[in-house]
Write an enzyme that holds these catalytic residues in place. Structure first.
Site, PDB file in Angstrom:
ATOM      1  CB  THR A  36      95.778 -14.007 120.789  1.00  0.00           C
ATOM      2  OG1 THR A  36      94.479 -14.032 120.099  1.00  0.00           O
ATOM      3  CG2 THR A  36      96.881 -13.191 119.720  1.00  0.00           C
ATOM      4  CE1 TYR A  37      94.074 -17.218 128.713  1.00  0.00           C
ATOM      5  CE2 TYR A  37      92.744 -15.458 128.943  1.00  0.00           C
ATOM      6  CZ  TYR A  37      93.270 -16.485 129.293  1.00  0.00           C
ATOM      7  OH  TYR A  37      92.771 -17.008 130.517  1.00  0.00           O
ATOM      8  CG  MET A  38      91.655 -20.134 124.603  1.00  0.00           C
ATOM      9  SD  MET A  38      93.439 -20.212 125.277  1.00  0.00           S
ATOM     10  CE  MET A  38      93.094 -20.701 126.960  1.00  0.00           C
ATOM     11  NE  ARG A  39      89.524 -20.386 130.001  1.00  0.00           N
ATOM     12  CZ  ARG A  39      90.350 -21.337 129.842  1.00  0.00           C
ATOM     13  NH1 ARG A  39      91.729 -20.611 129.590  1.00  0.00           N
ATOM     14  NH2 ARG A  39      90.344 -22.531 129.921  1.00  0.00           N
ATOM     15  CG  HIS A  97      93.086 -11.003 127.199  1.00  0.00           C
ATOM     16  ND1 HIS A  97      94.570 -10.974 127.474  1.00  0.00           N
ATOM     17  CD2 HIS A  97      92.358 -11.318 128.205  1.00  0.00           C
ATOM     18  CE1 HIS A  97      94.709 -11.671 128.747  1.00  0.00           C
ATOM     19  NE2 HIS A  97      93.459 -11.694 129.100  1.00  0.00           N
TER      20      HIS A  97
END
Length: 318
Positions: A121-124, A168
């Site tokens: 999934t989105y890493m930020r 997120h």
């Protein structure tokens, strides 16, 4: 960084001594002299250490108290940007910038037989939230791979920090069925390492706590008290998914009984000096940025990188 350097420059080391005794009751073990007359003992010179050694050699050593109990160690929350950067630095030796570049590759898509697929999934993100579907997928995988004993009693949920934006989810595998071994042939060595770290951390969040058996003993020797303690892993729990993260265990003292007399086999006197605060590692600097509210998950890596590129700080031993 400047404040830390000033602390180091101002630091004046102080001498102190540690006195260890090797004791035996069949099995030998080490105990540290910690108290005199019930008060904490601080030995400042070789002369003091010699006086204590002579007193110990004349004294009768008797077990004064024993304590044995279980301690649980719980899994950490799933990765957010800062904790991923810190873990990858500590365990894989990746810089924050390199970690984010590899994570970007895993997120954007890896060529698999079924096509290009994003593996994480989105890493930020600064949220530790996990979707219900992801949690249930992890729990099913744990049941199948490790068995019911390794599953936490209830689904674990983790609380976000107060200033988290929660836009997120936490960083996790997009599909729990894509195990590190299953996709290893399609990843570079660095991608494999980071994906394995993310996968294991996520799986661990829904696993049972690890259990350590702890034993501590206090020994009377005239006016002095010696102490020994240690632990041994009795159930590995979530550590089964993160074997490289096991902490070093202190030597477990042998089975003793209160009132038992022990033999003194050896005394070791160790001269030591207090040490200045350590300089920051890249992982430590990311931790400070997060705690101080400097930057955002998307900028931690660039901050650490820029201060090195501009020569404000140098990575020692790089």
């Amino acid at each position: 960084l400047c404040d830390r350097e000033k602390e180091i420059a101002r630091f004046v080391p102080e001498e102190y001594w540690e006195i260890e005794a090797v004791l035996a009751n069949g099995d030998s073990f080490r105990a540290l002299v910690t108290k005199k007359g019930g008060d904490k003992l601080l030995v400042r010179s070789a002369t003091e250490a010699d006086l204590i050694e002579r007193a110990l050699r004349k004294a009768k050593l008797r077990v004064a108290s024993l304590d044995e109990k279980d301690r649980q160690r719980h899994p950490a929350a799933p990765f957010i940007t800062s904790s991923l950067q810190q873990a990858a630095s500590s365990f894989l030796g990746f810089s924050p910038k390199r970690t984010m570049a590899i994570a970007q590759e895993l997120y954007e898509g890896i060529g698999l037989p079924e096509g290009s697929e994003g593996l994480i999934t989105y890493m930020r993100t600064d949220s530790v939230r996990l979707s219900d579907e992801a949690v249930e997928g992890a729990r099913e995988a744990i049941r199948g791979v490790y068995g019911k004993n390794y599953l936490s009693e209830k689904p674990r949920a983790f609380e976000n920090k107060r200033k988290s934006q929660d836009a997120h989810e936490a960083i996790r595998p997009t599909d729990i069925a894509r195990t590190p071994d299953a996709v290893a042939d399609y990843l570079t060595p660095e991608q494999q390492k980071l994906y394995r770290l993310i996968y294991g951390r996520f799986l661990a969040t829904q696993m049972a706590s690890a259990v350590y058996r702890q034993r501590s003993v206090a020994i009377e020797a005239g006016a002095y008290t010696l102490e020994a303690s240690g632990s041994e892993l009795s159930f590995d729990g979530f550590l089964r998914a993160l074997p490289e993260r096991r902490e070093k265990e202190a030597t477990f003292p042998p089975k003793l009984s209160v009132g038992q007399t022990l033999a003194l086999a050896e005394i070791e006197k160790l001269q030591k000096f207090t040490e200045p605060p350590r300089r920051f590692s890249e992982a430590g600097l990311v931790n400070v940025l997060e705690k101080e509210g400097i930057g955002r998950p998307s900028t931690y890596a660039s901050i650490v990188s820029v201060i090195q590129e501009r020569g404000y700080a140098v990575k020692d031993g790089a």
